[in-house]
Design a protein around this motif. Structure first.
Motif, PDB file in Angstrom:
ATOM      1  N   ASP A 121       4.361  -8.529  14.410  1.00 43.01           N
ATOM      2  CA  ASP A 121       3.570  -9.736  14.141  1.00 43.01           C
ATOM      3  C   ASP A 121       2.761 -10.115  15.379  1.00 43.01           C
ATOM      4  OD1 ASP A 121       2.563 -11.895  12.817  1.00 43.01           O
ATOM      5  OD2 ASP A 121       4.373 -13.108  12.921  1.00 43.01           O
ATOM      6  N   GLY A 122       1.449 -10.239  15.205  1.00 44.29           N
ATOM      7  CA  GLY A 122       0.566 -10.531  16.327  1.00 44.29           C
ATOM      8  C   GLY A 122       0.093  -9.287  17.060  1.00 44.29           C
ATOM      9  N   GLY A 123       0.616  -8.109  16.672  1.00 42.72           N
ATOM     10  CA  GLY A 123       0.247  -6.866  17.333  1.00 42.72           C
ATOM     11  C   GLY A 123      -0.227  -5.821  16.350  1.00 42.72           C
ATOM     12  N   THR A 124       0.144  -4.561  16.612  1.00 42.47           N
ATOM     13  CA  THR A 124      -0.318  -3.426  15.810  1.00 42.47           C
ATOM     14  C   THR A 124       0.865  -2.680  15.222  1.00 42.47           C
ATOM     15  OG1 THR A 124      -2.272  -3.161  17.214  1.00 42.47           O
ATOM     16  CG2 THR A 124      -1.655  -1.287  15.842  1.00 42.47           C
ATOM     17  N   LEU A 125       0.785  -2.370  13.933  1.00 43.81           N
ATOM     18  CA  LEU A 125       1.790  -1.564  13.251  1.00 43.81           C
ATOM     19  C   LEU A 125       1.195  -0.182  13.023  1.00 43.81           C
ATOM     20  CD1 LEU A 125       4.596  -1.526  11.789  1.00 43.81           C
ATOM     21  CD2 LEU A 125       3.349  -2.109   9.700  1.00 43.81           C
ATOM     22  N   PHE A 126       1.815   0.846  13.620  1.00 46.38           N
ATOM     23  CA  PHE A 126       1.320   2.217  13.478  1.00 46.38           C
ATOM     24  C   PHE A 126       2.219   2.971  12.511  1.00 46.38           C
ATOM     25  CE2 PHE A 126       1.403   6.715  15.145  1.00 46.38           C
ATOM     26  CZ  PHE A 126       0.189   7.070  14.581  1.00 46.38           C
ATOM     27  N   LEU A 127       1.648   3.404  11.394  1.00 45.96           N
ATOM     28  CA  LEU A 127       2.380   4.120  10.357  1.00 45.96           C
ATOM     29  C   LEU A 127       2.067   5.605  10.479  1.00 45.96           C
ATOM     30  CD1 LEU A 127       1.705   1.654   7.400  1.00 45.96           C
ATOM     31  CD2 LEU A 127       3.730   1.781   8.868  1.00 45.96           C
ATOM     32  N   ASP A 128       2.995   6.341  11.088  1.00 52.43           N
ATOM     33  CA  ASP A 128       2.785   7.758  11.340  1.00 52.43           C
ATOM     34  C   ASP A 128       3.128   8.578  10.097  1.00 52.43           C
ATOM     35  OD1 ASP A 128       2.094   9.960  12.781  1.00 52.43           O
ATOM     36  OD2 ASP A 128       3.968  10.094  13.906  1.00 52.43           O
ATOM     37  N   GLU A 129       2.289   9.546   9.783  1.00 49.67           N
ATOM     38  CA  GLU A 129       2.433  10.394   8.593  1.00 49.67           C
ATOM     39  C   GLU A 129       2.513   9.542   7.317  1.00 49.67           C
ATOM     40  OE1 GLU A 129       1.706  13.318   8.812  1.00 49.67           O
ATOM     41  OE2 GLU A 129       1.949  13.675  10.950  1.00 49.67           O
ATOM     42  N   ILE A 130       1.503   8.705   7.137  1.00 54.15           N
ATOM     43  CA  ILE A 130       1.446   7.787   5.995  1.00 54.15           C
ATOM     44  C   ILE A 130       1.422   8.537   4.671  1.00 54.15           C
ATOM     45  CG2 ILE A 130      -1.091   7.688   6.012  1.00 54.15           C
ATOM     46  CD1 ILE A 130       1.222   4.705   5.336  1.00 54.15           C
ATOM     47  N   GLY A 131       0.997   9.793   4.689  1.00 57.84           N
ATOM     48  CA  GLY A 131       0.961  10.589   3.464  1.00 57.84           C
ATOM     49  C   GLY A 131       2.334  10.842   2.880  1.00 57.84           C
ATOM     50  N   GLU A 132       3.393  10.664   3.684  1.00 52.64           N
ATOM     51  CA  GLU A 132       4.758  10.859   3.212  1.00 52.64           C
ATOM     52  C   GLU A 132       5.395   9.560   2.718  1.00 52.64           C
ATOM     53  OE1 GLU A 132       5.766  13.922   3.102  1.00 52.64           O
ATOM     54  OE2 GLU A 132       3.976  14.635   4.160  1.00 52.64           O
ATOM     55  N   LEU A 133       4.632   8.457   2.699  1.00 54.96           N
ATOM     56  CA  LEU A 133       5.184   7.176   2.274  1.00 54.96           C
ATOM     57  C   LEU A 133       5.517   7.214   0.789  1.00 54.96           C
ATOM     58  CD1 LEU A 133       5.676   4.272   3.477  1.00 54.96           C
ATOM     59  CD2 LEU A 133       3.507   3.628   2.417  1.00 54.96           C
ATOM     60  N   PRO A 134       6.759   6.904   0.404  1.00 52.56           N
ATOM     61  CA  PRO A 134       7.129   6.936  -1.018  1.00 52.56           C
ATOM     62  C   PRO A 134       6.266   6.004  -1.855  1.00 52.56           C
ATOM     63  CG  PRO A 134       9.088   6.783   0.364  1.00 52.56           C
ATOM     64  CD  PRO A 134       7.907   6.580   1.269  1.00 52.56           C
ATOM     65  N   VAL A 135       5.989   6.414  -3.084  1.00 56.78           N
ATOM     66  CA  VAL A 135       5.121   5.634  -3.975  1.00 56.78           C
ATOM     67  C   VAL A 135       5.679   4.225  -4.175  1.00 56.78           C
ATOM     68  CG1 VAL A 135       4.173   5.495  -6.313  1.00 56.78           C
ATOM     69  CG2 VAL A 135       4.285   7.695  -5.153  1.00 56.78           C
ATOM     70  N   GLU A 136       7.015   4.095  -4.217  1.00 56.22           N
ATOM     71  CA  GLU A 136       7.627   2.784  -4.462  1.00 56.22           C
ATOM     72  C   GLU A 136       7.310   1.793  -3.345  1.00 56.22           C
ATOM     73  OE1 GLU A 136      10.335   6.000  -6.155  1.00 56.22           O
ATOM     74  OE2 GLU A 136       9.131   5.661  -4.360  1.00 56.22           O
ATOM     75  N   ILE A 137       7.108   2.289  -2.127  1.00 56.48           N
ATOM     76  CA  ILE A 137       6.829   1.401  -0.997  1.00 56.48           C
ATOM     77  C   ILE A 137       5.331   1.159  -0.846  1.00 56.48           C
ATOM     78  CG2 ILE A 137       7.172   1.075   1.498  1.00 56.48           C
ATOM     79  CD1 ILE A 137       9.610   2.786   1.346  1.00 56.48           C
ATOM     80  N   GLN A 138       4.511   2.050  -1.418  1.00 52.04           N
ATOM     81  CA  GLN A 138       3.061   1.917  -1.261  1.00 52.04           C
ATOM     82  C   GLN A 138       2.537   0.587  -1.791  1.00 52.04           C
ATOM     83  OE1 GLN A 138       1.005   5.389  -2.782  1.00 52.04           O
ATOM     84  NE2 GLN A 138       2.440   6.782  -1.769  1.00 52.04           N
ATOM     85  N   ALA A 139       3.096   0.107  -2.922  1.00 55.80           N
ATOM     86  CA  ALA A 139       2.641  -1.166  -3.492  1.00 55.80           C
ATOM     87  C   ALA A 139       2.957  -2.320  -2.553  1.00 55.80           C
ATOM     88  CB  ALA A 139       3.300  -1.394  -4.848  1.00 55.80           C
ATOM     89  N   LYS A 140       4.102  -2.254  -1.884  1.00 53.18           N
ATOM     90  CA  LYS A 140       4.483  -3.330  -0.960  1.00 53.18           C
ATOM     91  C   LYS A 140       3.610  -3.320   0.283  1.00 53.18           C
ATOM     92  CE  LYS A 140       9.221  -3.619  -2.621  1.00 53.18           C
ATOM     93  NZ  LYS A 140      10.644  -3.790  -2.257  1.00 53.18           N
ATOM     94  N   LEU A 141       3.242  -2.129   0.738  1.00 53.64           N
ATOM     95  CA  LEU A 141       2.331  -2.043   1.877  1.00 53.64           C
ATOM     96  C   LEU A 141       0.959  -2.576   1.507  1.00 53.64           C
ATOM     97  CD1 LEU A 141       1.637  -1.156   4.738  1.00 53.64           C
ATOM     98  CD2 LEU A 141       1.212   1.149   3.846  1.00 53.64           C
ATOM     99  N   LEU A 142       0.495  -2.273   0.291  1.00 58.61           N
ATOM    100  CA  LEU A 142      -0.792  -2.782  -0.175  1.00 58.61           C
ATOM    101  C   LEU A 142      -0.802  -4.302  -0.176  1.00 58.61           C
ATOM    102  CD1 LEU A 142      -3.591  -2.163  -1.391  1.00 58.61           C
ATOM    103  CD2 LEU A 142      -2.502  -2.195  -3.641  1.00 58.61           C
ATOM    104  N   ARG A 143       0.294  -4.911  -0.619  1.00 57.33           N
ATOM    105  CA  ARG A 143       0.383  -6.371  -0.621  1.00 57.33           C
ATOM    106  C   ARG A 143       0.302  -6.922   0.804  1.00 57.33           C
ATOM    107  NH1 ARG A 143       5.734  -9.916  -2.259  1.00 57.33           N
ATOM    108  NH2 ARG A 143       4.797 -11.983  -1.985  1.00 57.33           N
TER     109      ARG A 143
END
Length: 439
Positions: free
Chosen positions: A233-255
């Motif tokens: 919070d207030g900084g940067t979130l780096f998501l490494d190898e985002i292509g491996e993110l499970p579909v179930e979590i993708q909707a929560k990240l989009l939100r």
């Protein structure tokens, strides 16, 4: 800092606002708990100055509601009914500090200085934790490669913005290094740089690591955790190898990207986080979208600015400089007096295609430092690590066994672990271990 004043007396709100604005803070005000909670859900704050008595409400009860909505916030209780008992109770319920009413500007300034000092320490801890697994030589982002220079130019222009960035490139090209450099050149540089490796955990554990969880939400959840989103919070979130993110979590990240809201595992109340997201992948996300493995709407949210890092084999003029940087760092750590490379060793490195890129180069040099007997790395110190570029190609006059061997060798060089390589190859890890031993 951004400070919310919660007090039912208009004059107190006005007086505190004037004092805090003179200290260059950004101020919000609320006269009751409902307005305060609505404000905290709408915007991100660093500090809440909370009156202990809000008309018919207890400030201690409001304190707990505030911390449920924004657990990372520092709540300072302010009251004319100061006593040791109420101070202890407020701290027990999660208050950061306590101020008597009336309070002087110096008292307020001292409390806010303590808040800022604590925040800086928390951010520093989060950043140091994210660096533990990536310890290496000091980053030098200069390059003689035209393609790399163009990437860096766009990256550093984008660093000043709040836009999401997608860094593309083969494994080991330095995607995380570039993401950290962008953070350090951004207005968020004082905040934490927090890394999440998407393929490293199961879906359930990855969701908990990202968003946090509440006690008892799953087996092993023995205490509440805030998660990496709250830490960033207030900084940067780096998501490494985002292509491996499970579909179930993708909707929560989009939100999170669209509304800056998320929920911890096992909790229904939304929380807010002000994070800038940089993601990276070595996969073709457009193909993953076409195959239904990656959400199209999330792809467009992540791909506002796209940066493609060239592989090391396309940066031949940078190889000597990068190799010397790694050599200085690794020789220093090993305690050996190794100062350079022979001309033959440098030529061998320039000719090698580096399928594992910068990560492979570091491993090769580390091995050479250990094995070399002189003050410079010779070509023979590299011979077991660097093989000539293979001439094998699909459709050529090569046996299937030769093609399989070369494919396995390249996949292993481009992945971090044998288990990951087995997934890419579509075989059982035990099978890969046996093939690797045989080859």
């Amino acid at each position: 800092m951004r400070i919310l004043i919660v007090d039912d007396e208009k004059n107190i709100r006005r007086t505190l606002t004037l004092a805090l604005e003179s200290m260059d803070h950004e101020i919000g005000c609320a006269s009751n708990s409902a307005l305060a909670l609505a404000e905290l859900k709408a915007r991100s704050y660093d500090v809440v100055l909370l009156d202990l008595r809000l008309s018919q409400e207890s400030g201690l009860d409001v304190l707990e509601e505030i911390l449920r909505v924004a657990p990372q916030i520092a709540v300072v209780m302010v009251t004319a009914y100061a006593s040791v008992e109420t101070a202890v109770e407020a701290m027990r319920r999660g208050a950061f500090d306590y101020l008597p009413k009336p309070c002087t500007p110096d008292q307020v300034r001292q409390v806010l200085a303590r808040v800022e000092k604590t925040r800086k320490l928390e951010r520093r801890v989060a950043e140091l934790e994210s660096r533990l697994s990536t310890e290496g030589p000091e980053v030098d982002l200069t390059s003689q490669s035209t393609a790399m220079q163009k990437v860096l130019d766009v990256a550093f222009k984008a660093a000043d913005s709040e836009a999401t960035v997608l860094v593309l490139g083969e494994s080991g090209t330095g995607k995380s290094v570039l993401a950290r450099a962008m953070h350090q050149r951004s207005p968020r540089r004082a905040g934490a740089f927090v890394t999440v490796s998407c393929p490293s955990l199961s879906r359930e554990l990855l969701e908990s690591e990202l968003f946090g969880h509440v006690k008892g939400s799953f087996t092993g959840a023995h205490a509440d955790t805030l998660g990496k989103v709250a830490a960033a919070d207030g900084g940067t979130l780096f998501l490494d190898e985002i292509g491996e993110l499970p579909v179930e979590i993708q909707a929560k990240l989009l939100r999170l990207l669209q509304e800056r809201e998320y929920e911890r595992v096992g909790e229904t109340k939304p929380r807010r986080a002000n994070v800038r997201v940089i993601s990276a992948t070595n996969r073709d996300l457009t193909q993953a979208v076409a195959e239904g493995k990656f959400r199209e709407d999330l792809f467009y949210r992540l791909n506002v600015i796209s940066l493609r890092l060239p592989p090391l084999r396309e940066r031949v003029n940078d190889i000597e400089r990068i190799a010397l940087t790694h050599l200085g760092f690794l020789a220093g750590h090993s305690g050996k007096s190794v100062h350079g490379f022979s001309p033959a060793a440098l030529e061998a490195m320039r000719q090698y295609p580096w399928p594992g890129n910068l990560r492979e180069m570091r491993n090769v040099i580390e091995r050479a430092v250990i094995l070399c007997s002189g003050e410079s790395i010779e070509a023979e110190d590299l011979v077991d690590s660097i093989q000539p570029a293979s001439e094998i190609r699909l459709g050529g006059k090569f046996a299937l066994e030769e093609i399989e061997t070369e494919h396995i060798r390249r996949v292993v060089a481009n992945t971090r672990t044998l288990d990951e390589a087995a997934v890419v190859l579509g075989i059982d890890p035990a099978t890969l271990y046996r093939k690797r031993k045989k080859l």
